[in-house]
Motif scaffolding. Structure first.
Motif, PDB file in Angstrom:
ATOM      1  N   GLY A 167       0.727  -1.166  -0.028  1.00  0.00           N
ATOM      2  CA  GLY A 167       0.192  -0.019  -0.116  1.00  0.00           C
ATOM      3  C   GLY A 167       0.692   1.311  -0.080  1.00  0.00           C
ATOM      4  N   TRP A 168       2.061   1.308   0.074  1.00  0.00           N
ATOM      5  CA  TRP A 168       2.907   2.332   0.285  1.00  0.00           C
ATOM      6  C   TRP A 168       3.045   3.322  -0.815  1.00  0.00           C
ATOM      7  CZ3 TRP A 168       7.227   3.680  -2.932  1.00  0.00           C
ATOM      8  CH2 TRP A 168       7.926   5.073  -2.521  1.00  0.00           C
ATOM      9  N   TRP A 169       3.152   2.522  -2.048  1.00  0.00           N
ATOM     10  CA  TRP A 169       3.156   3.393  -3.287  1.00  0.00           C
ATOM     11  C   TRP A 169       1.794   4.249  -3.694  1.00  0.00           C
ATOM     12  CZ3 TRP A 169       1.714   2.361  -8.693  1.00  0.00           C
ATOM     13  CH2 TRP A 169       2.260   3.396  -9.567  1.00  0.00           C
ATOM     14  N   PHE A 170       0.829   3.499  -3.640  1.00  0.00           N
ATOM     15  CA  PHE A 170      -0.578   4.076  -4.005  1.00  0.00           C
ATOM     16  C   PHE A 170      -0.805   5.128  -2.724  1.00  0.00           C
ATOM     17  CE2 PHE A 170      -1.934   0.375  -6.581  1.00  0.00           C
ATOM     18  CZ  PHE A 170      -1.842   1.027  -7.733  1.00  0.00           C
ATOM     19  N   ASN A 171      -0.460   4.807  -1.598  1.00  0.00           N
ATOM     20  CA  ASN A 171      -0.732   5.880  -0.571  1.00  0.00           C
ATOM     21  C   ASN A 171       0.137   7.269  -0.972  1.00  0.00           C
ATOM     22  OD1 ASN A 171      -2.499   5.433   2.064  1.00  0.00           O
ATOM     23  ND2 ASN A 171      -1.535   3.525   1.342  1.00  0.00           N
ATOM     24  N   GLN A 172       1.265   7.003  -1.206  1.00  0.00           N
ATOM     25  CA  GLN A 172       2.143   8.426  -1.716  1.00  0.00           C
ATOM     26  C   GLN A 172       1.411   8.816  -3.108  1.00  0.00           C
ATOM     27  OE1 GLN A 172       5.528   9.258  -0.391  1.00  0.00           O
ATOM     28  NE2 GLN A 172       4.382   8.397   1.033  1.00  0.00           N
ATOM     29  N   VAL A 173       0.951   8.122  -4.021  1.00  0.00           N
ATOM     30  CA  VAL A 173       0.325   8.865  -5.212  1.00  0.00           C
ATOM     31  C   VAL A 173      -0.725   9.801  -4.665  1.00  0.00           C
ATOM     32  CG1 VAL A 173      -1.141   8.221  -7.093  1.00  0.00           C
ATOM     33  CG2 VAL A 173       0.766   6.891  -6.803  1.00  0.00           C
ATOM     34  N   GLN A 174      -1.623   9.040  -3.663  1.00  0.00           N
ATOM     35  CA  GLN A 174      -2.669  10.059  -3.344  1.00  0.00           C
ATOM     36  C   GLN A 174      -2.247  11.377  -2.545  1.00  0.00           C
ATOM     37  OE1 GLN A 174      -4.302   6.947  -0.978  1.00  0.00           O
ATOM     38  NE2 GLN A 174      -6.243   7.074  -2.257  1.00  0.00           N
ATOM     39  N   LEU A 175      -1.169  11.010  -1.733  1.00  0.00           N
ATOM     40  CA  LEU A 175      -0.664  12.110  -0.863  1.00  0.00           C
ATOM     41  C   LEU A 175      -0.024  13.261  -1.888  1.00  0.00           C
ATOM     42  CD1 LEU A 175       0.173  13.557   1.763  1.00  0.00           C
ATOM     43  CD2 LEU A 175       2.299  12.170   1.784  1.00  0.00           C
ATOM     44  N   ILE A 176       0.637  12.995  -2.730  1.00  0.00           N
ATOM     45  CA  ILE A 176       1.078  13.955  -3.573  1.00  0.00           C
ATOM     46  C   ILE A 176       0.296  14.427  -4.486  1.00  0.00           C
ATOM     47  CG2 ILE A 176       2.913  14.181  -5.735  1.00  0.00           C
ATOM     48  CD1 ILE A 176       4.799  11.861  -4.495  1.00  0.00           C
ATOM     49  N   ALA A 177      -0.911  13.807  -4.934  1.00  0.00           N
ATOM     50  CA  ALA A 177      -1.909  14.540  -5.736  1.00  0.00           C
ATOM     51  C   ALA A 177      -2.418  15.422  -4.981  1.00  0.00           C
ATOM     52  CB  ALA A 177      -2.742  13.390  -6.223  1.00  0.00           C
ATOM     53  N   HIS A 178      -2.640  15.388  -3.640  1.00  0.00           N
ATOM     54  CA  HIS A 178      -3.364  16.175  -2.866  1.00  0.00           C
ATOM     55  C   HIS A 178      -2.364  17.491  -2.453  1.00  0.00           C
ATOM     56  CE1 HIS A 178      -5.593  18.062   0.489  1.00  0.00           C
ATOM     57  NE2 HIS A 178      -4.345  17.805   1.219  1.00  0.00           N
ATOM     58  N   LEU A 179      -1.115  17.402  -2.604  1.00  0.00           N
ATOM     59  CA  LEU A 179      -0.170  18.443  -2.085  1.00  0.00           C
ATOM     60  C   LEU A 179      -0.039  19.360  -3.336  1.00  0.00           C
ATOM     61  CD1 LEU A 179       2.572  16.332  -0.030  1.00  0.00           C
ATOM     62  CD2 LEU A 179       1.151  18.317   0.875  1.00  0.00           C
ATOM     63  N   ILE A 180      -0.239  18.755  -4.444  1.00  0.00           N
ATOM     64  CA  ILE A 180       0.153  19.619  -5.735  1.00  0.00           C
ATOM     65  C   ILE A 180      -1.006  20.204  -6.184  1.00  0.00           C
ATOM     66  CG2 ILE A 180       2.239  18.388  -6.271  1.00  0.00           C
ATOM     67  CD1 ILE A 180       0.669  16.981  -8.413  1.00  0.00           C
ATOM     68  N   GLY A 181      -2.381  19.927  -5.322  1.00  0.00           N
ATOM     69  CA  GLY A 181      -3.388  20.288  -5.838  1.00  0.00           C
ATOM     70  C   GLY A 181      -4.171  19.841  -6.845  1.00  0.00           C
ATOM     71  N   HIS A 182      -4.006  18.453  -7.052  1.00  0.00           N
ATOM     72  CA  HIS A 182      -4.667  17.737  -8.244  1.00  0.00           C
ATOM     73  C   HIS A 182      -5.513  16.903  -7.720  1.00  0.00           C
ATOM     74  CE1 HIS A 182      -2.306  19.668 -11.308  1.00  0.00           C
ATOM     75  NE2 HIS A 182      -2.222  18.781 -12.183  1.00  0.00           N
ATOM     76  N   ASP A 183      -5.902  16.664  -6.778  1.00  0.00           N
ATOM     77  CA  ASP A 183      -6.857  15.724  -6.444  1.00  0.00           C
ATOM     78  C   ASP A 183      -8.272  15.879  -6.622  1.00  0.00           C
ATOM     79  OD1 ASP A 183      -6.731  17.891  -4.583  1.00  0.00           O
ATOM     80  OD2 ASP A 183      -6.838  16.666  -2.716  1.00  0.00           O
ATOM     81  N   SER A 184      -8.520  17.125  -7.370  1.00  0.00           N
ATOM     82  CA  SER A 184      -9.851  17.591  -7.581  1.00  0.00           C
ATOM     83  C   SER A 184      -9.813  17.444  -9.256  1.00  0.00           C
ATOM     84  CB  SER A 184     -10.238  18.987  -6.993  1.00  0.00           C
ATOM     85  OG  SER A 184      -9.339  19.862  -7.458  1.00  0.00           O
ATOM     86  N   HIS A 185      -8.728  17.225  -9.805  1.00  0.00           N
ATOM     87  CA  HIS A 185      -8.709  17.273 -11.380  1.00  0.00           C
ATOM     88  C   HIS A 185      -9.625  16.044 -11.884  1.00  0.00           C
ATOM     89  CE1 HIS A 185      -7.157  16.766 -15.458  1.00  0.00           C
ATOM     90  NE2 HIS A 185      -6.816  17.826 -15.260  1.00  0.00           N
ATOM     91  N   PRO A 186     -10.482  16.419 -12.672  1.00  0.00           N
ATOM     92  CA  PRO A 186     -11.308  15.406 -13.492  1.00  0.00           C
ATOM     93  C   PRO A 186     -10.724  14.081 -13.942  1.00  0.00           C
ATOM     94  CG  PRO A 186     -11.683  17.416 -14.473  1.00  0.00           C
ATOM     95  CD  PRO A 186     -10.483  17.579 -13.735  1.00  0.00           C
ATOM     96  N   PHE A 187      -9.506  13.820 -14.407  1.00  0.00           N
ATOM     97  CA  PHE A 187      -8.985  12.662 -14.566  1.00  0.00           C
ATOM     98  C   PHE A 187      -8.645  11.954 -12.942  1.00  0.00           C
ATOM     99  CE2 PHE A 187      -4.762  10.727 -14.698  1.00  0.00           C
ATOM    100  CZ  PHE A 187      -4.980   9.435 -15.663  1.00  0.00           C
ATOM    101  N   VAL A 188      -7.847  12.835 -12.347  1.00  0.00           N
ATOM    102  CA  VAL A 188      -7.463  12.054 -11.070  1.00  0.00           C
ATOM    103  C   VAL A 188      -8.603  11.683 -10.321  1.00  0.00           C
ATOM    104  CG1 VAL A 188      -6.046  12.515  -8.896  1.00  0.00           C
ATOM    105  CG2 VAL A 188      -5.358  13.730 -11.141  1.00  0.00           C
ATOM    106  N   ARG A 189      -9.734  12.450 -10.159  1.00  0.00           N
ATOM    107  CA  ARG A 189     -10.890  12.057  -9.544  1.00  0.00           C
ATOM    108  C   ARG A 189     -11.471  10.646  -9.949  1.00  0.00           C
ATOM    109  NH1 ARG A 189     -14.843  17.151  -9.570  1.00  0.00           N
ATOM    110  NH2 ARG A 189     -16.204  15.443  -8.572  1.00  0.00           N
ATOM    111  N   THR A 190     -11.181  10.255 -11.020  1.00  0.00           N
ATOM    112  CA  THR A 190     -11.940   8.951 -11.673  1.00  0.00           C
ATOM    113  C   THR A 190     -11.128   7.802 -11.091  1.00  0.00           C
ATOM    114  OG1 THR A 190     -10.398   8.748 -13.519  1.00  0.00           O
ATOM    115  CG2 THR A 190     -12.471   9.913 -13.722  1.00  0.00           C
ATOM    116  N   TRP A 191      -9.949   7.794 -10.206  1.00  0.00           N
ATOM    117  CA  TRP A 191      -9.300   6.854  -9.755  1.00  0.00           C
ATOM    118  C   TRP A 191      -8.739   7.069  -8.329  1.00  0.00           C
ATOM    119  CZ3 TRP A 191      -4.447   8.448  -8.558  1.00  0.00           C
ATOM    120  CH2 TRP A 191      -3.788   9.240  -9.151  1.00  0.00           C
ATOM    121  N   LEU A 192      -8.898   8.386  -7.880  1.00  0.00           N
ATOM    122  CA  LEU A 192      -8.077   8.525  -6.480  1.00  0.00           C
ATOM    123  C   LEU A 192      -8.474   7.720  -5.125  1.00  0.00           C
ATOM    124  CD1 LEU A 192      -5.856  10.748  -5.638  1.00  0.00           C
ATOM    125  CD2 LEU A 192      -7.478  12.355  -4.928  1.00  0.00           C
TER     126      LEU A 192
END
Length: 307
Positions: A240-265
Protein backbone atom coordinates in the motif's frame (compact mmCIF):
# COMPACT_ATOMS: atom_id res chain seq x y z
CA UNK A 1 22.75 34.69 -23.71
CA UNK A 2 23.76 32.12 -21.06
CA UNK A 3 25.35 33.41 -17.86
CA UNK A 4 29.11 32.82 -18.14
CA UNK A 5 29.66 31.58 -14.58
CA UNK A 6 26.26 30.71 -13.08
CA UNK A 7 25.97 30.68 -9.31
CA UNK A 8 24.61 27.37 -8.08
CA UNK A 9 23.50 26.43 -4.56
CA UNK A 10 24.09 22.69 -4.10
CA UNK A 11 21.98 21.08 -1.38
CA UNK A 12 23.64 17.97 0.05
CA UNK A 13 21.94 15.66 2.54
CA UNK A 14 24.35 13.57 4.62
CA UNK A 15 24.08 10.67 7.04
CA UNK A 16 26.93 8.38 8.13
CA UNK A 17 28.77 9.43 4.99
CA UNK A 18 32.42 9.22 6.02
CA UNK A 19 33.13 6.40 3.60
CA UNK A 20 32.29 8.48 0.52
CA UNK A 21 31.62 12.16 1.22
CA UNK A 22 35.14 13.50 0.69
CA UNK A 23 35.28 12.12 -2.86
CA UNK A 24 31.82 13.51 -3.61
CA UNK A 25 32.63 16.99 -2.27
CA UNK A 26 35.81 17.07 -4.35
CA UNK A 27 33.81 16.23 -7.49
CA UNK A 28 31.34 19.06 -6.74
CA UNK A 29 34.00 21.65 -5.95
CA UNK A 30 35.79 20.60 -9.15
CA UNK A 31 32.89 21.66 -11.39
CA UNK A 32 33.97 23.60 -14.47
CA UNK A 33 32.87 27.19 -15.17
CA UNK A 34 30.47 27.31 -12.20
CA UNK A 35 30.45 29.34 -8.98
CA UNK A 36 29.28 26.70 -6.54
CA UNK A 37 28.30 26.82 -2.87
CA UNK A 38 27.56 23.56 -1.07
CA UNK A 39 25.09 23.50 1.82
CA UNK A 40 25.25 20.33 3.93
CA UNK A 41 22.50 19.14 6.26
CA UNK A 42 23.48 16.17 8.42
CA UNK A 43 21.13 13.63 9.94
CA UNK A 44 22.69 12.72 13.35
CA UNK A 45 25.42 10.21 12.52
CA UNK A 46 27.55 7.70 14.39
CA UNK A 47 30.65 7.71 12.18
CA UNK A 48 31.97 11.24 12.77
CA UNK A 49 30.34 12.84 9.72
CA UNK A 50 29.39 16.02 11.64
CA UNK A 51 32.90 16.69 12.94
CA UNK A 52 34.58 15.89 9.64
CA UNK A 53 32.22 18.14 7.67
CA UNK A 54 32.73 21.01 10.14
CA UNK A 55 36.51 20.72 9.73
CA UNK A 56 36.20 20.48 5.94
CA UNK A 57 33.96 23.55 5.79
CA UNK A 58 36.46 25.51 7.90
CA UNK A 59 39.05 24.94 5.16
CA UNK A 60 36.70 25.43 2.19
CA UNK A 61 34.70 28.68 2.20
CA UNK A 62 32.43 27.31 -0.55
CA UNK A 63 31.10 24.68 1.90
CA UNK A 64 28.59 25.56 4.63
CA UNK A 65 27.21 23.14 7.22
CA UNK A 66 23.71 23.92 8.48
CA UNK A 67 23.11 23.84 12.24
CA UNK A 68 21.92 20.56 13.73
CA UNK A 69 18.14 20.18 13.46
CA UNK A 70 17.46 16.84 15.11
CA UNK A 71 16.82 13.52 13.44
CA UNK A 72 15.17 13.44 10.01
CA UNK A 73 14.85 9.68 9.66
CA UNK A 74 15.41 9.71 5.90
CA UNK A 75 16.84 11.64 3.00
CA UNK A 76 13.50 13.14 1.97
CA UNK A 77 12.97 15.14 5.16
CA UNK A 78 16.61 16.15 5.12
CA UNK A 79 16.25 17.61 1.62
CA UNK A 80 13.01 19.35 2.57
CA UNK A 81 14.90 20.96 5.45
CA UNK A 82 17.60 22.14 3.05
CA UNK A 83 15.06 23.70 0.70
CA UNK A 84 13.33 25.37 3.63
CA UNK A 85 16.43 26.76 5.37
CA UNK A 86 18.81 27.73 2.57
CA UNK A 87 18.39 31.28 1.24
CA UNK A 88 18.38 31.13 -2.57
CA UNK A 89 18.85 34.87 -3.06
CA UNK A 90 21.98 35.55 -5.10
CA UNK A 91 21.92 32.19 -6.88
CA UNK A 92 20.89 31.44 -10.45
CA UNK A 93 20.17 27.74 -9.90
CA UNK A 94 19.64 25.17 -7.14
CA UNK A 95 20.89 21.57 -7.35
CA UNK A 96 20.54 18.44 -5.22
CA UNK A 97 23.43 16.16 -4.26
CA UNK A 98 23.74 12.83 -2.47
CA UNK A 99 26.78 12.17 -0.30
CA UNK A 100 28.10 9.12 -2.10
CA UNK A 101 28.16 9.78 -5.86
CA UNK A 102 30.86 11.15 -8.16
CA UNK A 103 29.90 14.02 -10.44
CA UNK A 104 31.33 14.49 -13.92
CA UNK A 105 33.32 17.73 -14.00
CA UNK A 106 30.89 19.29 -16.50
CA UNK A 107 27.69 18.19 -14.71
CA UNK A 108 26.55 21.66 -13.62
CA UNK A 109 28.03 23.41 -16.65
CA UNK A 110 25.97 21.22 -18.99
CA UNK A 111 22.84 21.43 -16.82
CA UNK A 112 22.86 25.21 -16.54
CA UNK A 113 23.62 25.61 -20.25
CA UNK A 114 20.66 23.37 -21.12
CA UNK A 115 18.40 25.24 -18.71
CA UNK A 116 19.25 28.56 -20.31
CA UNK A 117 19.43 27.64 -23.99
CA UNK A 118 16.36 25.39 -23.99
CA UNK A 119 14.50 27.87 -21.79
CA UNK A 120 13.35 25.20 -19.34
CA UNK A 121 12.92 25.42 -15.58
CA UNK A 122 14.35 22.12 -14.38
CA UNK A 123 16.91 19.56 -15.48
CA UNK A 124 17.67 15.95 -14.67
CA UNK A 125 19.77 13.37 -16.45
CA UNK A 126 20.68 9.77 -16.97
CA UNK A 127 23.39 8.28 -14.77
CA UNK A 128 25.94 5.48 -14.78
CA UNK A 129 25.41 3.18 -11.80
CA UNK A 130 28.54 1.56 -10.40
CA UNK A 131 29.22 -1.10 -7.78
CA UNK A 132 32.21 -1.80 -5.48
CA UNK A 133 33.27 -4.74 -7.68
CA UNK A 134 33.76 -2.40 -10.64
CA UNK A 135 30.56 -3.32 -12.49
CA UNK A 136 28.74 -0.45 -14.19
CA UNK A 137 25.29 -0.08 -15.75
CA UNK A 138 23.82 2.80 -17.77
CA UNK A 139 20.44 3.90 -16.35
CA UNK A 140 18.18 5.42 -18.96
CA UNK A 141 15.46 7.70 -17.54
CA UNK A 142 15.16 9.99 -20.57
CA UNK A 143 12.10 8.54 -22.27
CA UNK A 144 9.60 11.17 -23.49
CA UNK A 145 7.50 12.66 -20.73
CA UNK A 146 3.80 11.81 -20.80
CA UNK A 147 0.74 13.57 -19.48
CA UNK A 148 0.58 12.05 -15.98
CA UNK A 149 3.96 10.43 -15.31
CA UNK A 150 4.72 12.96 -12.57
CA UNK A 151 1.96 11.48 -10.37
CA UNK A 152 3.54 8.03 -10.50
CA UNK A 153 7.32 8.44 -10.81
CA UNK A 154 10.22 10.85 -10.49
CA UNK A 155 12.20 12.32 -13.39
CA UNK A 156 15.14 10.12 -12.45
CA UNK A 157 17.60 10.20 -9.54
CA UNK A 158 17.11 13.36 -7.49
CA UNK A 159 20.87 13.81 -7.28
CA UNK A 160 20.80 14.89 -10.94
CA UNK A 161 18.18 17.63 -10.41
CA UNK A 162 19.05 21.27 -11.15
CA UNK A 163 16.30 23.88 -10.91
CA UNK A 164 15.96 27.55 -11.79
CA UNK A 165 15.77 29.93 -8.86
CA UNK A 166 12.19 30.84 -9.76
CA UNK A 167 11.11 27.19 -9.56
CA UNK A 168 13.07 26.66 -6.33
CA UNK A 169 11.41 29.70 -4.75
CA UNK A 170 7.95 28.55 -5.80
CA UNK A 171 8.66 25.03 -4.53
CA UNK A 172 9.84 26.42 -1.19
CA UNK A 173 6.70 28.51 -0.74
CA UNK A 174 4.41 25.56 -1.46
CA UNK A 175 6.39 23.36 0.92
CA UNK A 176 6.10 25.89 3.75
CA UNK A 177 2.35 26.08 3.16
CA UNK A 178 2.06 22.29 3.43
CA UNK A 179 4.90 21.52 5.83
CA UNK A 180 3.09 19.08 8.12
CA UNK A 181 1.69 16.88 5.34
CA UNK A 182 4.97 17.07 3.45
CA UNK A 183 6.71 15.10 6.20
CA UNK A 184 4.89 11.97 5.03
CA UNK A 185 6.36 12.18 1.51
CA UNK A 186 8.99 9.45 1.23
CA UNK A 187 10.77 10.54 -1.97
CA UNK A 188 11.67 14.21 -2.36
CA UNK A 189 12.65 13.81 -6.02
CA UNK A 190 9.22 12.42 -6.93
CA UNK A 191 7.49 15.28 -5.11
CA UNK A 192 9.69 17.99 -6.67
CA UNK A 193 9.08 16.62 -10.17
CA UNK A 194 5.34 16.41 -9.51
CA UNK A 195 5.21 19.97 -8.20
CA UNK A 196 7.11 21.35 -11.19
CA UNK A 197 5.13 19.53 -13.87
CA UNK A 198 1.76 20.19 -12.22
CA UNK A 199 2.51 23.93 -12.04
CA UNK A 200 3.49 24.17 -15.71
CA UNK A 201 7.24 24.41 -15.19
CA UNK A 202 9.18 22.93 -18.09
CA UNK A 203 11.43 19.95 -17.34
CA UNK A 204 14.20 18.50 -19.49
CA UNK A 205 15.56 14.98 -18.97
CA UNK A 206 19.03 14.75 -20.49
CA UNK A 207 19.92 11.46 -22.21
CA UNK A 208 23.61 12.10 -21.43
CA UNK A 209 24.76 10.73 -18.05
CA UNK A 210 26.02 13.44 -15.70
CA UNK A 211 27.44 11.40 -12.84
CA UNK A 212 28.51 8.04 -11.48
CA UNK A 213 25.70 6.77 -9.24
CA UNK A 214 27.18 4.70 -6.43
CA UNK A 215 25.36 1.49 -5.46
CA UNK A 216 25.72 -0.03 -2.00
CA UNK A 217 23.62 -1.70 0.66
CA UNK A 218 22.58 1.62 2.23
CA UNK A 219 21.04 3.20 -0.88
CA UNK A 220 17.54 4.40 -0.02
CA UNK A 221 16.60 4.01 -3.69
CA UNK A 222 19.16 2.49 -6.01
CA UNK A 223 19.45 1.27 -9.56
CA UNK A 224 16.32 -0.60 -10.63
CA UNK A 225 18.14 -3.46 -12.31
CA UNK A 226 17.41 -7.17 -12.27
CA UNK A 227 14.69 -9.25 -10.64
CA UNK A 228 15.25 -8.32 -6.98
CA UNK A 229 14.35 -4.62 -7.37
CA UNK A 230 11.25 -5.62 -9.34
CA UNK A 231 10.13 -7.90 -6.50
CA UNK A 232 10.88 -5.17 -3.96
CA UNK A 233 8.88 -2.68 -6.02
CA UNK A 234 5.91 -5.01 -6.17
CA UNK A 235 6.07 -5.46 -2.38
CA UNK A 236 5.83 -1.69 -1.79
CA UNK A 237 2.78 -1.61 -4.07
CA UNK A 238 1.15 -4.66 -2.48
CA UNK A 239 1.73 -3.22 1.01
CA UNK A 240 0.00 0.00 0.00
CA UNK A 241 2.94 2.41 0.30
CA UNK A 242 3.16 3.39 -3.37
CA UNK A 243 -0.52 4.11 -3.92
CA UNK A 244 -0.67 6.04 -0.65
CA UNK A 245 2.21 8.19 -1.87
CA UNK A 246 0.34 8.78 -5.15
CA UNK A 247 -2.70 9.99 -3.22
CA UNK A 248 -0.63 12.21 -0.93
CA UNK A 249 1.36 13.83 -3.73
CA UNK A 250 -1.79 14.42 -5.80
CA UNK A 251 -3.26 16.23 -2.80
CA UNK A 252 -0.13 18.28 -2.05
CA UNK A 253 0.20 19.57 -5.61
CA UNK A 254 -3.50 20.44 -5.78
CA UNK A 255 -4.49 17.82 -8.35
CA UNK A 256 -6.82 15.72 -6.21
CA UNK A 257 -9.80 17.56 -7.69
CA UNK A 258 -8.69 17.26 -11.33
CA UNK A 259 -11.33 15.40 -13.39
CA UNK A 260 -8.87 12.71 -14.51
CA UNK A 261 -7.47 12.16 -11.01
CA UNK A 262 -10.91 12.03 -9.42
CA UNK A 263 -11.83 9.03 -11.60
CA UNK A 264 -9.33 6.81 -9.76
CA UNK A 265 -8.03 8.61 -6.63
CA UNK A 266 -10.04 6.49 -4.18
CA UNK A 267 -8.17 3.47 -5.58
CA UNK A 268 -10.94 0.97 -5.08
CA UNK A 269 -11.24 -2.00 -7.43
CA UNK A 270 -13.21 -0.25 -10.17
CA UNK A 271 -10.97 2.83 -9.94
CA UNK A 272 -7.81 0.79 -10.41
CA UNK A 273 -9.26 -1.08 -13.36
CA UNK A 274 -10.18 2.25 -14.95
CA UNK A 275 -6.71 3.63 -14.22
CA UNK A 276 -5.04 0.63 -15.84
CA UNK A 277 -6.30 1.71 -19.26
CA UNK A 278 -4.44 5.02 -18.87
CA UNK A 279 -1.10 3.26 -18.33
CA UNK A 280 0.43 4.80 -21.47
CA UNK A 281 -0.14 8.26 -19.95
CA UNK A 282 1.18 7.36 -16.49
CA UNK A 283 4.70 6.00 -17.03
CA UNK A 284 7.42 6.95 -19.51
CA UNK A 285 9.18 3.68 -20.29
CA UNK A 286 7.33 0.96 -22.22
CA UNK A 287 8.30 -1.74 -19.72
CA UNK A 288 6.91 0.41 -16.91
CA UNK A 289 3.67 1.07 -18.80
CA UNK A 290 3.11 -2.69 -19.04
CA UNK A 291 4.08 -3.18 -15.37
CA UNK A 292 1.71 -0.37 -14.37
CA UNK A 293 -1.18 -1.95 -16.27
CA UNK A 294 -0.55 -5.34 -14.67
CA UNK A 295 -0.13 -3.93 -11.17
CA UNK A 296 -3.44 -2.07 -11.38
CA UNK A 297 -5.20 -5.30 -12.32
CA UNK A 298 -3.39 -7.50 -9.79
CA UNK A 299 -3.94 -4.99 -7.00
CA UNK A 300 -7.60 -4.58 -7.92
CA UNK A 301 -8.20 -8.33 -7.92
CA UNK A 302 -6.04 -9.70 -5.10
CA UNK A 303 -3.81 -7.01 -3.62
CA UNK A 304 -3.95 -4.53 -0.80
CA UNK A 305 -4.74 -1.09 -2.23
CA UNK A 306 -4.25 1.46 0.54
CA UNK A 307 -3.20 1.46 4.14
Amino acid sequence: MPVKHPKVAVLLAAYNGMQWIEEQLASILGQLAIDVTIYISIDPSTDGTEGWCAAYAAEHPEVLVLPAAGSFGGASRNFFRLIRDVDFDGYDFVAFADQDDIWHTNKLQRATYVLQTREVDAYSSNVTAFWPNGKTHFLDKAQPQVAWDFLFEAAGPGCTYVMSKSLADSLKKSMLDNWRLLQDVSLHDWYCYAFARSHDYRWYIDPEPSMNYRQHERNQVGANKGLSPLVARYKTIHDGWWFNQVQLIAHLIGHDSHPFVRTWLKLRRRHLLRLSFSARHCRRRMRDKIFFFCICWVTALIGKMTR
